[in-house]
Scaffold this motif. Structure first.
Motif, PDB file in Angstrom:
ATOM      1  N   ILE A  37       1.496  -0.520  11.282  1.00  0.00           N
ATOM      2  CA  ILE A  37       2.204  -1.627  10.643  1.00  0.00           C
ATOM      3  C   ILE A  37       1.288  -2.308   9.635  1.00  0.00           C
ATOM      4  N   ASP A  38       0.028  -2.488  10.002  1.00  0.00           N
ATOM      5  CA  ASP A  38      -0.933  -3.076   9.070  1.00  0.00           C
ATOM      6  C   ASP A  38      -1.122  -2.192   7.843  1.00  0.00           C
ATOM      7  N   LYS A  39      -1.186  -0.886   8.049  1.00  0.00           N
ATOM      8  CA  LYS A  39      -1.317   0.043   6.929  1.00  0.00           C
ATOM      9  C   LYS A  39      -0.101  -0.051   6.010  1.00  0.00           C
ATOM     10  N   ALA A  40       1.080  -0.168   6.606  1.00  0.00           N
ATOM     11  CA  ALA A  40       2.307  -0.250   5.822  1.00  0.00           C
ATOM     12  C   ALA A  40       2.338  -1.530   4.981  1.00  0.00           C
ATOM     13  N   LEU A  41       1.906  -2.631   5.566  1.00  0.00           N
ATOM     14  CA  LEU A  41       1.894  -3.884   4.829  1.00  0.00           C
ATOM     15  C   LEU A  41       0.880  -3.850   3.687  1.00  0.00           C
ATOM     16  N   GLU A  42      -0.261  -3.211   3.914  1.00  0.00           N
ATOM     17  CA  GLU A  42      -1.253  -3.057   2.843  1.00  0.00           C
ATOM     18  C   GLU A  42      -0.719  -2.135   1.745  1.00  0.00           C
ATOM     19  N   PHE A  43      -0.004  -1.099   2.141  1.00  0.00           N
ATOM     20  CA  PHE A  43       0.576  -0.166   1.177  1.00  0.00           C
ATOM     21  C   PHE A  43       1.565  -0.883   0.263  1.00  0.00           C
ATOM     22  N   GLU A  44       2.334  -1.813   0.834  1.00  0.00           N
ATOM     23  CA  GLU A  44       3.309  -2.574   0.055  1.00  0.00           C
ATOM     24  C   GLU A  44       2.649  -3.419  -1.024  1.00  0.00           C
ATOM     25  N   LYS A  45       1.459  -3.905  -0.752  1.00  0.00           N
ATOM     26  CA  LYS A  45       0.783  -4.826  -1.654  1.00  0.00           C
ATOM     27  C   LYS A  45       0.114  -4.137  -2.841  1.00  0.00           C
ATOM     28  N   GLN A  46      -0.108  -2.825  -2.767  1.00  0.00           N
ATOM     29  CA  GLN A  46      -0.820  -2.160  -3.849  1.00  0.00           C
ATOM     30  C   GLN A  46       0.025  -2.120  -5.120  1.00  0.00           C
ATOM     31  N   LYS A  47      -0.650  -2.141  -6.256  1.00  0.00           N
ATOM     32  CA  LYS A  47       0.037  -2.150  -7.542  1.00  0.00           C
ATOM     33  C   LYS A  47       0.454  -0.741  -7.926  1.00  0.00           C
ATOM     34  N   LEU A  48       1.607  -0.646  -8.564  1.00  0.00           N
ATOM     35  CA  LEU A  48       2.167   0.663  -8.890  1.00  0.00           C
ATOM     36  C   LEU A  48       2.313   0.876 -10.395  1.00  0.00           C
ATOM     37  N   ASN A  49       1.533   0.174 -11.206  1.00  0.00           N
ATOM     38  CA  ASN A  49       1.668   0.365 -12.647  1.00  0.00           C
ATOM     39  C   ASN A  49       0.554   1.251 -13.177  1.00  0.00           C
ATOM     40  N   SER A  50       0.866   1.970 -14.232  1.00  0.00           N
ATOM     41  CA  SER A  50      -0.031   2.907 -14.919  1.00  0.00           C
ATOM     42  C   SER A  50      -0.662   3.925 -13.958  1.00  0.00           C
ATOM     43  N   LEU A  51       0.192   4.680 -13.294  1.00  0.00           N
ATOM     44  CA  LEU A  51      -0.267   5.711 -12.361  1.00  0.00           C
ATOM     45  C   LEU A  51      -0.134   7.086 -12.993  1.00  0.00           C
ATOM     46  N   SER A  52      -1.046   7.972 -12.654  1.00  0.00           N
ATOM     47  CA  SER A  52      -0.922   9.355 -13.103  1.00  0.00           C
ATOM     48  C   SER A  52       0.077  10.076 -12.190  1.00  0.00           C
ATOM     49  N   THR A  53       0.443  11.268 -12.581  1.00  0.00           N
ATOM     50  CA  THR A  53       1.398  12.045 -11.788  1.00  0.00           C
ATOM     51  C   THR A  53       0.843  12.344 -10.407  1.00  0.00           C
ATOM     52  N   SER A  54      -0.426  12.688 -10.329  1.00  0.00           N
ATOM     53  CA  SER A  54      -1.009  12.997  -9.019  1.00  0.00           C
ATOM     54  C   SER A  54      -1.064  11.747  -8.137  1.00  0.00           C
ATOM     55  N   ASP A  55      -1.288  10.569  -8.744  1.00  0.00           N
ATOM     56  CA  ASP A  55      -1.256   9.320  -7.976  1.00  0.00           C
ATOM     57  C   ASP A  55       0.131   9.063  -7.412  1.00  0.00           C
ATOM     58  N   ARG A  56       1.149   9.360  -8.208  1.00  0.00           N
ATOM     59  CA  ARG A  56       2.526   9.169  -7.743  1.00  0.00           C
ATOM     60  C   ARG A  56       2.849  10.089  -6.574  1.00  0.00           C
ATOM     61  N   VAL A  57       2.404  11.327  -6.656  1.00  0.00           N
ATOM     62  CA  VAL A  57       2.637  12.288  -5.569  1.00  0.00           C
ATOM     63  C   VAL A  57       1.963  11.803  -4.291  1.00  0.00           C
ATOM     64  N   ILE A  58       0.732  11.317  -4.417  1.00  0.00           N
ATOM     65  CA  ILE A  58       0.001  10.811  -3.254  1.00  0.00           C
ATOM     66  C   ILE A  58       0.723   9.611  -2.654  1.00  0.00           C
TER      67      ILE A  58
ATOM     68  N   ILE B  65      10.501  -3.335   7.303  1.00  0.00           N
ATOM     69  CA  ILE B  65       9.330  -2.736   6.653  1.00  0.00           C
ATOM     70  C   ILE B  65       9.676  -1.328   6.179  1.00  0.00           C
ATOM     71  N   MET B  66      10.362  -0.561   7.020  1.00  0.00           N
ATOM     72  CA  MET B  66      10.748   0.798   6.638  1.00  0.00           C
ATOM     73  C   MET B  66      11.666   0.789   5.419  1.00  0.00           C
ATOM     74  N   LYS B  67      12.580  -0.158   5.354  1.00  0.00           N
ATOM     75  CA  LYS B  67      13.490  -0.245   4.211  1.00  0.00           C
ATOM     76  C   LYS B  67      12.730  -0.557   2.926  1.00  0.00           C
ATOM     77  N   ARG B  68      11.762  -1.465   3.005  1.00  0.00           N
ATOM     78  CA  ARG B  68      10.982  -1.813   1.813  1.00  0.00           C
ATOM     79  C   ARG B  68      10.139  -0.627   1.352  1.00  0.00           C
ATOM     80  N   LEU B  69       9.539   0.091   2.295  1.00  0.00           N
ATOM     81  CA  LEU B  69       8.748   1.267   1.941  1.00  0.00           C
ATOM     82  C   LEU B  69       9.623   2.359   1.328  1.00  0.00           C
TER      83      LEU B  69
END
Length: 74
Positions: free
Chosen positions: A4-25, A52-56
């Protein structure tokens, strides 16, 4: 509750200017987090875990759309 902590941290990361491989990851990581949360949800039936699952899932779908690109128009 480590996942759950990992999921909440994942939500907070920024998603702008990503490469294709970053998007796949990001898509793969989101999928694994969602599946892990689903296992916990099956046991506890906690509404917060479902939220949390819905937001992810929304983040995952957004990134997948960008990966696949726009469909060609006829």
């Amino acid at each position: 509750m480590d996942i759950i902590d990992k999921a909440l941290e994942f939500e907070k990361q920024k998603l702008n200017s990503l490469s294709t491989s970053d998007r796949v990851i990001i898509v793969r990581e989101a999928k694994s987090l969602i599946l892990g949360l689903n296992e916990i949800y099956k046991e506890k039936k906690d509404k917060e875990i479902m939220d949390i699952m819905k937001r992810l899932t929304a983040i995952k779908v957004k990134v997948e759309k960008r990966l696949k690109g726009r469909p060609l128009t006829a």
